[in-house]
Write an enzyme that holds these catalytic residues in place. Structure first.
Site, PDB file in Angstrom:
ATOM      1  N   HIS A 206       9.469  35.390  19.344  1.00  0.00           N
ATOM      2  CA  HIS A 206       9.116  35.661  17.949  1.00  0.00           C
ATOM      3  C   HIS A 206      10.061  34.970  16.972  1.00  0.00           C
ATOM      4  CE1 HIS A 206       8.234  38.569  14.527  1.00  0.00           C
ATOM      5  NE2 HIS A 206       7.024  38.277  14.950  1.00  0.00           N
TER       6      HIS A 206
ATOM      7  N   ASP B  81      15.774  38.663  14.085  1.00  0.00           N
ATOM      8  CA  ASP B  81      14.679  38.862  15.028  1.00  0.00           C
ATOM      9  C   ASP B  81      15.221  39.041  16.441  1.00  0.00           C
ATOM     10  OD1 ASP B  81      11.957  38.339  16.383  1.00  0.00           O
ATOM     11  OD2 ASP B  81      11.487  38.126  14.261  1.00  0.00           O
TER      12      ASP B  81
ATOM     13  N   SER C 143       3.867  38.164  10.404  1.00  0.00           N
ATOM     14  CA  SER C 143       5.076  37.518  10.920  1.00  0.00           C
ATOM     15  C   SER C 143       5.118  36.051  10.550  1.00  0.00           C
ATOM     16  CB  SER C 143       5.120  37.629  12.447  1.00  0.00           C
ATOM     17  OG  SER C 143       5.569  38.879  12.849  1.00  0.00           O
TER      18      SER C 143
END
Length: 655
Positions: free
Chosen positions: A196, A155, A370
């Protein structure tokens, strides 16, 4: 003074020209100063090549001596045209087997931005607050917390010193491929756009019972992070990220992919495809790396994750989302390649996922697919702790069996040819951690994967408004006429076709056992006239079905009446095993070897047996050799023992 008509026309022309340039640059590939090169004789040959043509050798792409990353300082970092001079030089060199100038690849994180919601202090999706949760507590109560399993989050980096992550942080499972250094710490910005990866990491492996945030699904698993989305993304960057420490990392979790805009058809480049292939064939000492992928957030744009070459790869395990109420989220993409589903949220008032956040904080605002993929990665870590000998295909079989339709609401639930319910929204349903680990303990190794390729169309054929292409499959056998595939796993359809408006064309496939799977539904925003160029669609809906019989490919115009097109190429690709998988029990079974168990819990699971490695059919086993011997000699008696396999533990005791 008012501008003249000529000036207005000139201004309008200039504006349109600038817009055209911007549009073209958005559509055309952007070439960078990096090349991937494959040479015949390894590092010395790559060094010679770099010196000869003025490149800098940045090292191997994979851990062998064939593929290398070269960069040329004299080439523009970004250009709309390839560098033809270096292309010709590399092409002429006899020691160069293959090369490719790298292009920027548009990849987006599959998170959602939502308004601030009230804080939720409880993790409702795994603490029995709702009746049909992920059943994590059942696995925890069997002493399974992910210990010994390593997961890496691919990520924008992870905050490795976060109070809820540092105890489980694994530097060997981490790297920064944006800046090429070992530190995956995210780049901090005013709007915290690089949060994230840290959020995904906390879902998997946040420390339990430390008085901070919540607990990860596999709260004793080791967690690493790869920073690869916060910079120029090329095929090399993706391939290196997916190839980091393949003998150390068990599971890679990825919650990103091509744009979910309902128009894009994109997938991994050659190097990334090779990384997937090497991962499943060589990773984890040959058992195969697990690649867990978020299915996509393009539901609002009627996107379809079968137009995403990462989620529809046979090497990845694609995960969809559902809400607490068991509804399809507004962002969810319906497609045939999704295996399973875990929780996330829907509308802004829905409860979301609790996890770690940047600046040593916690959040209850994590959502989208996600959030779903890391939950599945954590559950698979629990299964690997229960049985470390599972292969990548074993896990896919187990996920199919451990997913339950439960309370999930959708209009497209269908029963396939072997009696399983399956949906384009949810795959086989909500993943059940308790059932997954129970099945993992008693699972016998899946026999080798077989592949059968049937070329159906290879001459140009006009596409009719509704067109059916039948093919009777009888040839999936070897020279002795033994059937190569008795039970299907993945089914792929490889197509090359032109169509005047690609998004108006619906494509579906019906199996000999009557299961119809929509490979791609209409995408109203996809007005491309390019069609599909050698694109591979994939479906999981035929799992364990018999491939013998009539397969029917359907193509149907669902839009503009005057659409036209040509089908140039169609190959049906069947993957599976020679074993009849429907003969296996669909739930954990206690066999005649039950007498080898010394002590059982209230649910009948063996708690005291021969060795602390794993349990097979209620029996602990010492080694993979013992496992395979028992598999080959099912009637042989086994000596009893007294060591504990998986003593039950509470989260507090295991933290």
């Amino acid at each position: 003074m008012r501008p003249s008509q000529t000036e207005l026309w000139l201004g309008l022309t200039l504006t349109l020209a600038l817009l055209a340039v911007r549009w073209a640059s958005a559509q055309a590939p952007i070439y960078v100063s990096s090349w991937a090169v494959r040479v015949t004789k390894g590092y010395q040959e790559a060094e010679r090549l770099a010196r000869k043509f003025g490149f800098v050798n940045l090292g191997q792409i994979f851990p062998d001596d064939q593929y290398f990353h070269l960069r040329h300082r004299g080439v523009a970092q970004q250009s709309l045209t390839p560098h033809w001079g270096h292309r010709l030089r590399l092409k002429k060199d006899p020691k160069v087997r293959w090369f490719e100038q790298q292009t920027l690849r548009r990849r987006v994180k599959r998170s959602l931005v939502v308004p601030t919601d009230p804080w939720f202090s409880k993790q409702w999706y795994m603490n029995k607050e709702i009746q049909q949760d992920l059943n994590i507590l059942k696995a925890w109560n069997q002493g399974l917390t992910g210990r010994g399993v390593v997961i890496s989050i691919l990520d924008d980096g992870i905050e490795k010193d976060h109070p809820d992550l540092w105890a489980n942080y694994d530097p060997l499972a981490s790297y920064d491929f944006n800046d090429y250094d070992p530190d995956p710490q995210p780049r901090y910005t005013p709007n915290d756009e690089n949060r994230h990866g840290t959020r995904c990491a906390g879902e998997v492996s946040a420390t339990a019972n430390n008085g901070f945030c919540g607990a990860g699904v596999a709260f004793n698993a080791r967690i690493g992070g790869v920073r690869m989305l916060d910079g120029a993304i090329t095929d090399i960057v993706e391939a290196q990220s997916l190839s980091l420490q393949p003998q150390h990392i068990h599971i890679y979790s990825a919650s990103w992919g091509p744009e979910d805009d309902g128009r894009t058809v994109d997938g991994p480049g050659l190097l990334t495809q090779e990384a997937f292939r090497r991962g499943v064939t060589k990773g984890r000492q040959g058992l195969g790396t697990l690649f867990i992928w978020a299915s996509g957030n393009g539901g609002l744009h009627y996107d379809n994750c079968n137009c995403d070459g990462y989620t529809n790869s046979i090497h990845t395990l694609s995960v969809g989302s559902t809400t607490r109420q068991g509804r399809v989220p507004w962002y969810s993409e319906a497609c045939a390649s999704t295996f399973t589903t875990t929780f996330s949220s829907g509308v802004v008032t829905d409860p979301q996922i609790v996890t770690t956040d940047l600046h040593h904080q916690c959040t209850d605002k994590h959502t989208g697919t996600s959030a779903s993929a890391p939950l599945a990665a954590g559950m698979i870590a629990l299964a690997l702790e229960a049985n470390p000998l599972l292969t990548w295909r074993d896990l896919q079989h187990l996920v199919v069996r451990a997913s339950r339709p439960a309370q999930l609401q959708a209009e497209d639930w269908r029963i396939n040819g072997v009696g399983r319910q399956v949906s384009h929204h949810y795959g086989y349903g909500l993943l059940d951690a308790g059932l997954l680990v129970d099945l993992a303990r008693v699972w016998l190794p899946t026999k080798p994967q077989k592949k059968c390729a049937i070329r159906v169309v290879h001459t140009p054929t006009p596409i009719l408004p509704r067109m059916l292409v039948p093919k009777n499959v009888t040839a999936c056998s070897d020279g002795s006429r033994r059937r190569l595939i008795r039970s299907l796993e993945h089914v792929q359809v490889q197509l090359s076709l032109s169509y005047s408006r690609r998004g108006d064309l619906e494509i579906f496939l019906t199996s000999p056992m009557g299961t119809r799977s929509t490979l791609v539904a209409i995408r109203p925003l996809d007005i491309s006239g390019q069609g599909y160029n050698n694109w591979i669609f994939m479906s999981t809906h035929y799992w364990d079905e018999d491939p013998q019989g009539l397969w029917t490919l359907g193509l149907e115009n669902k839009g503009y009446y005057f659409n036209t097109g040509t089908l140039y190429y169609y190959t049906l690709l069947l993957y599976g095993t020679a074993e009849d998988m429907t003969a296996r029990p669909q739930a954990p079974q206690v066999t005649s070897r039950a007498r080898a168990c010394v002590q059982r819990d209230t649910e009948g699971l063996c708690q005291e047996s021969h060795s602390p490695l794993s349990i097979l059919a209620g029996l602990c086993l010492i080694s993979s050799q013992q496992w395979w011997w028992l598999y080959s000699h099912p009637q042989q008696p086994v000596t009893e023992g007294q060591a504990s396999c998986h003593p039950p533990v509470t989260p507090a005791a295991a933290a």
